[in-house]
Motif scaffolding. Sequence first.
Motif, PDB file in Angstrom:
ATOM      1  N   HIS A   1       0.530  -1.453  -0.527  1.00 12.77           N
ATOM      2  CA  HIS A   1       0.173   0.284   0.210  1.00 12.77           C
ATOM      3  C   HIS A   1       0.584   1.108   0.005  1.00 12.77           C
ATOM      4  O   HIS A   1       2.008   1.620   0.445  1.00 12.77           O
TER       5      HIS A   1
ATOM      6  N   SER B   1       1.315   3.892   1.412  1.00 12.92           N
ATOM      7  CA  SER B   1       0.680   4.939   2.638  1.00 12.92           C
ATOM      8  C   SER B   1       2.695   4.206   3.629  1.00 12.92           C
ATOM      9  O   SER B   1       2.810   4.218   4.094  1.00 12.92           O
TER      10      SER B   1
ATOM     11  N   ALA C   1       2.774   3.938   8.316  1.00 13.61           N
ATOM     12  CA  ALA C   1       0.964   4.790   9.133  1.00 13.61           C
ATOM     13  C   ALA C   1       0.784   3.444  10.145  1.00 13.61           C
ATOM     14  O   ALA C   1       1.126   2.707   9.918  1.00 13.61           O
TER      15      ALA C   1
ATOM     16  N   THR D   1      -2.368   2.334  11.603  1.00 11.57           N
ATOM     17  CA  THR D   1      -3.246   1.876  11.647  1.00 11.57           C
ATOM     18  C   THR D   1      -3.131   0.900  10.176  1.00 11.57           C
ATOM     19  O   THR D   1      -1.942   2.167   9.406  1.00 11.57           O
ATOM     20  N   ALA D   2      -3.658  -0.314  10.195  1.00 12.46           N
ATOM     21  CA  ALA D   2      -4.001  -0.568   8.790  1.00 12.46           C
ATOM     22  C   ALA D   2      -4.165   0.229   8.046  1.00 12.46           C
ATOM     23  O   ALA D   2      -5.512   1.178   8.012  1.00 12.46           O
ATOM     24  N   PRO D   3      -3.241  -0.128   6.197  1.00 14.71           N
ATOM     25  CA  PRO D   3      -3.933   0.692   5.208  1.00 14.71           C
ATOM     26  C   PRO D   3      -6.045   0.445   4.745  1.00 14.71           C
ATOM     27  O   PRO D   3      -5.791  -1.127   5.441  1.00 14.71           O
ATOM     28  N   PRO D   4      -6.351   1.066   4.150  1.00 12.01           N
ATOM     29  CA  PRO D   4      -7.723   0.204   3.877  1.00 12.01           C
ATOM     30  C   PRO D   4      -7.551  -1.175   2.817  1.00 12.01           C
ATOM     31  O   PRO D   4      -8.472  -1.629   2.891  1.00 12.01           O
TER      32      PRO D   4
ATOM     33  N   ARG E   1      -4.322  -3.764   1.590  1.00 10.46           N
ATOM     34  CA  ARG E   1      -3.106  -4.158   0.558  1.00 10.46           C
ATOM     35  C   ARG E   1      -2.585  -3.909  -0.814  1.00 10.46           C
ATOM     36  O   ARG E   1      -3.416  -4.318  -1.097  1.00 10.46           O
TER      37      ARG E   1
ATOM     38  N   ARG F   1       1.091  -5.241   6.928  1.00 11.12           N
ATOM     39  CA  ARG F   1       0.041  -4.781   7.693  1.00 11.12           C
ATOM     40  C   ARG F   1      -0.206  -3.795   6.223  1.00 11.12           C
ATOM     41  O   ARG F   1      -0.946  -3.422   5.435  1.00 11.12           O
ATOM     42  N   PHE F   2       1.052  -4.120   4.654  1.00  9.54           N
ATOM     43  CA  PHE F   2       1.072  -3.532   3.327  1.00  9.54           C
ATOM     44  C   PHE F   2       1.194  -3.770   2.690  1.00  9.54           C
ATOM     45  O   PHE F   2       0.650  -3.614   1.016  1.00  9.54           O
TER      46      PHE F   2
END
Length: 213
Positions: free
Chosen positions: A147, A149, A154, A156-159, A161, A201-202
């Motif tokens: 992602h 971001s 970041a 927090t987890a992005p919307p 991956r 997360r990404f």
Amino acid sequence: MRTPATTAPLVHQVPYFSQWVTPELAETIVTRQLPAAEDPLWQAYGAVSPEEYDWWSWRLCGMACLRMCLAHWGLPVPTAMELAAGCVEAGAYVRREDGGLDGLIYAPFARHVEATWPLAAESRPDLPAEEIRQLLASGRLLMLSVHPSVRELAPTAPPARGGHLVLAVGYEAEALLVHNPSGFHGRSQEFARIPWSDLDRFYAGRGVVLGRL
């Protein structure tokens, strides 16, 4: 994800290319403070106009990664637009009727790379994070879907991956090292650290593995 076992760091000294001609402007472009069309070096992209440069530059993270690979292995480095044109012809980018662009599509991209340069390229729609370190240690470079971001890690987890390509160029015991085509100058462009504990997360778990023949 499971953190790789402690090992000596490995860093491939890969030249860096931003997906914009002027890396120092990446942050102001990404944050919409400056239109990409106002990059004073836009012509070096191979575009015929600032507007063409603006449209394509947002979409060519994959071509920036490919340019880094070509430079690393001592091969001629075409402009981003020249590379994009080849990928359109090969079906790795597809222009939609609504004006959008589909891609980078890994399988035709890998075939195109192998047919064009003395490189091995493998489309990996399933590329577990646990394999990344071993592949880098074998001398390969990896285009990984993350992602966007990830440039700021970041908390927090992005919307979602994926959606953006970075080039994995090395690792440390605690972090993956990447060249991020849309990273911010002086912070997240060259040899940017993504802690293994944050990667999940990404990272979309897919990419393209490239090597020199």
